[in-house]
Design a protein around this motif. Structure first.
Motif, PDB file in Angstrom:
ATOM      1  N   UNK A 186       8.326  -5.780  14.202  1.00 47.12           N
ATOM      2  CA  UNK A 186       8.247  -6.298  15.557  1.00 47.12           C
ATOM      3  C   UNK A 186       8.728  -7.719  15.722  1.00 47.12           C
ATOM      4  N   UNK A 187       8.355  -8.606  14.785  1.00 42.94           N
ATOM      5  CA  UNK A 187       8.714 -10.017  14.960  1.00 42.94           C
ATOM      6  C   UNK A 187       9.089 -10.632  13.626  1.00 42.94           C
ATOM      7  N   UNK A 188      10.345 -11.087  13.521  1.00 40.77           N
ATOM      8  CA  UNK A 188      10.840 -11.844  12.377  1.00 40.77           C
ATOM      9  C   UNK A 188      11.452 -13.118  12.945  1.00 40.77           C
ATOM     10  N   UNK A 189      10.938 -14.312  12.618  1.00 37.76           N
ATOM     11  CA  UNK A 189      11.311 -15.532  13.337  1.00 37.76           C
ATOM     12  C   UNK A 189      12.668 -16.121  12.995  1.00 37.76           C
ATOM     13  N   UNK A 190      13.363 -15.610  11.957  1.00 36.92           N
ATOM     14  CA  UNK A 190      14.673 -16.131  11.593  1.00 36.92           C
ATOM     15  C   UNK A 190      15.619 -14.981  11.294  1.00 36.92           C
ATOM     16  N   UNK A 191      16.895 -15.143  11.657  1.00 34.32           N
ATOM     17  CA  UNK A 191      17.862 -14.071  11.438  1.00 34.32           C
ATOM     18  C   UNK A 191      18.756 -14.330  10.235  1.00 34.32           C
ATOM     19  N   UNK A 192      18.242 -15.059   9.245  1.00 31.41           N
ATOM     20  CA  UNK A 192      18.994 -15.300   8.021  1.00 31.41           C
ATOM     21  C   UNK A 192      18.888 -14.087   7.091  1.00 31.41           C
ATOM     22  N   UNK A 193      19.807 -13.989   6.147  1.00 30.77           N
ATOM     23  CA  UNK A 193      19.768 -12.912   5.170  1.00 30.77           C
ATOM     24  C   UNK A 193      18.541 -13.041   4.280  1.00 30.77           C
ATOM     25  N   UNK A 194      17.784 -11.967   4.170  1.00 26.77           N
ATOM     26  CA  UNK A 194      16.611 -11.900   3.302  1.00 26.77           C
ATOM     27  C   UNK A 194      16.981 -11.107   2.057  1.00 26.77           C
ATOM     28  N   UNK A 195      16.667 -11.669   0.881  1.00 24.04           N
ATOM     29  CA  UNK A 195      17.145 -11.118  -0.383  1.00 24.04           C
ATOM     30  C   UNK A 195      16.073 -10.444  -1.226  1.00 24.04           C
ATOM     31  N   UNK A 222       0.844  -1.181   0.000  1.00 20.62           N
ATOM     32  CA  UNK A 222       0.000   0.000   0.000  1.00 20.62           C
ATOM     33  C   UNK A 222       0.884   1.238   0.000  1.00 20.62           C
ATOM     34  N   UNK A 223       0.714   2.123   0.971  1.00 22.60           N
ATOM     35  CA  UNK A 223       1.538   3.334   1.086  1.00 22.60           C
ATOM     36  C   UNK A 223       2.807   3.082   1.905  1.00 22.60           C
ATOM     37  N   UNK A 224       2.925   1.912   2.503  1.00 24.19           N
ATOM     38  CA  UNK A 224       4.081   1.581   3.337  1.00 24.19           C
ATOM     39  C   UNK A 224       5.228   1.065   2.474  1.00 24.19           C
ATOM     40  N   UNK A 225       6.461   1.429   2.846  1.00 22.28           N
ATOM     41  CA  UNK A 225       7.661   0.863   2.242  1.00 22.28           C
ATOM     42  C   UNK A 225       8.202  -0.202   3.178  1.00 22.28           C
ATOM     43  N   UNK A 226       8.477  -1.384   2.630  1.00 24.10           N
ATOM     44  CA  UNK A 226       9.035  -2.491   3.405  1.00 24.10           C
ATOM     45  C   UNK A 226      10.369  -2.878   2.780  1.00 24.10           C
ATOM     46  N   UNK A 227      11.439  -2.862   3.568  1.00 22.31           N
ATOM     47  CA  UNK A 227      12.768  -3.233   3.090  1.00 22.31           C
ATOM     48  C   UNK A 227      13.298  -4.389   3.922  1.00 22.31           C
ATOM     49  N   UNK A 228      14.022  -5.310   3.271  1.00 22.47           N
ATOM     50  CA  UNK A 228      14.552  -6.490   3.961  1.00 22.47           C
ATOM     51  C   UNK A 228      16.046  -6.615   3.693  1.00 22.47           C
ATOM     52  N   UNK A 229      16.736  -7.363   4.577  1.00 20.85           N
ATOM     53  CA  UNK A 229      18.168  -7.499   4.367  1.00 20.85           C
ATOM     54  C   UNK A 229      18.840  -8.476   5.291  1.00 20.85           C
ATOM     55  N   UNK A 230      20.044  -8.135   5.684  1.00 21.59           N
ATOM     56  CA  UNK A 230      20.900  -9.032   6.434  1.00 21.59           C
ATOM     57  C   UNK A 230      20.342  -9.288   7.840  1.00 21.59           C
ATOM     58  N   UNK A 231      20.646 -10.502   8.364  1.00 18.47           N
ATOM     59  CA  UNK A 231      20.301 -10.892   9.727  1.00 18.47           C
ATOM     60  C   UNK A 231      18.798 -10.829   9.994  1.00 18.47           C
ATOM     61  N   UNK A 232      18.004 -11.013   8.946  1.00 23.51           N
ATOM     62  CA  UNK A 232      16.561 -11.014   9.114  1.00 23.51           C
ATOM     63  C   UNK A 232      15.960  -9.655   9.398  1.00 23.51           C
TER      64      UNK A 232
END
Length: 327
Positions: free
Chosen positions: A78-87, A52-62
């Protein structure tokens, strides 16, 4: 999977810098939630999407970062269940989204990125996923290392692996598929190694190959209205098609810095890359003007705002757009 490859993630894609079989498999990760970082906005960010109007960015360490004010400020999810790199990350609407990454991880959110759950993981084999695209809340495709293709028709509850046929002259499909992009008709394209762009007309169930004349890796791509496609990658390489990928021509960028991400609004296209590269086009990618940021930030993603200003992402997190004063 036995690997000694060092994978450098850039903009929803991963640069495979070396690849050879190792004597021992990679150690399985310790699965734990992503930590809340005091300087999360400075963590390496590799891809972004609009919810929607929100920007969501992902990256290293979850790390997942959210902005509700056109990129002026970001906060960590608030909650991301894994700390792996997200691409890579993709949203079907303002609430339903998916992120993919190393160890074949697929994460899903139902609240616009505030919290996430694990839909898929394979900690036995580090066969990373490099890109994801959802057509709607049910149908999605994820791609990754060595022609890995996963498709879902139930919102990611289950994923089916698809094996593409081999490219012409090859015995098997073993390309790294580094980016996904779809056109206005729902045709899906994958940016790949060896100057190839794959095409699927059935939401990832089958694929054909288009050769562009380029021999290096494409990391990213973009579809514009009217059958215009762009694919960018190593050493400033940018190719354009005006006939849905049947033929391609090289676009002069004036740079040898690798292109990591593309974004567009209308006829305006922005490409970003390593060394602070920013390319701008006002004619649907036919020509570009190149600039280099003074900080030479390794840019990995870009979000274009409604007023056509940009928010940039990098290996050092969110970086300012000099024209807008955002930080």
């Amino acid at each position: 999977m036995k690997l000694s490859a060092r994978l450098l993630c850039v903009a929803g894609a991963v640069l495979v810098q070396a690849g050879a079989l190792a004597a021992e498999p990679a150690a399985e990760p310790i699965v734990q939630p992503a930590a809340h970082l005091p300087q999360a906005a400075q963590a390496g960010l590799l891809a972004s999407a609009s919810a929607g109007r929100r920007i969501v960015a992902v990256g290293e360490r979850g790390v997942v970062m959210l902005s509700d004010d056109e990129g002026r400020h970001f906060r960590q999810a608030g909650r991301v269940p894994m700390d792996v790199t997200l691409t890579s990350v993709s949203f079907a609407d303002e609430r339903q989204g998916w992120a993919v990454g190393h160890w074949g991880v697929v994460l899903a959110t139902q609240d616009g990125g505030e919290s996430w759950s694990v839909q898929r993981q394979d900690v036995r084999h580090d066969r990373p996923l490099f890109a994801v695209h959802f057509f709607d809340g049910q149908h999605g495709v994820a791609v990754g290392l060595w022609s890995l293709v996963l498709v879902t028709a139930d919102g990611g509850v289950s994923w089916r692996e698809v094996t593409p046929g081999p490219p012409e002259g090859a015995k098997k499909a073993d390309l790294n598929l580094l980016g996904l992009f779809a056109d206005e008709h729902g045709t899906l394209y994958a940016a790949a190694e060896r100057g190839m762009v794959l095409r699927s007309d059935d939401r990832g169930a089958s694929w054909t190959y288009a050769t562009t004349g380029y021999k290096g890796s494409f990391w990213t791509g973009l579809a514009l209205p009217g059958g215009v496609l762009l694919a960018g990658g190593l050493r400033g390489s940018l190719y354009r098609s005006v006939d849905d990928g049947r033929s391609w021509v090289r676009v002069e960028t004036g740079s040898k810095s690798s292109i990591t991400a593309l974004a567009a609004r209308g006829q305006r296209v922005v490409a970003v890359g390593l060394d602070g590269l920013v390319l701008t086009s006002t004619d649907a990618g036919a020509t570009f003007r190149a600039e280099m940021r003074a900080d030479h930030a390794a840019l990995t993603g870009v979000a274009m705002l409604a007023d056509q200003r940009q928010v940039y992402f990098s290996r050092q997190g969110v970086v300012a757009d000099p024209a807008s004063g955002r930080n």
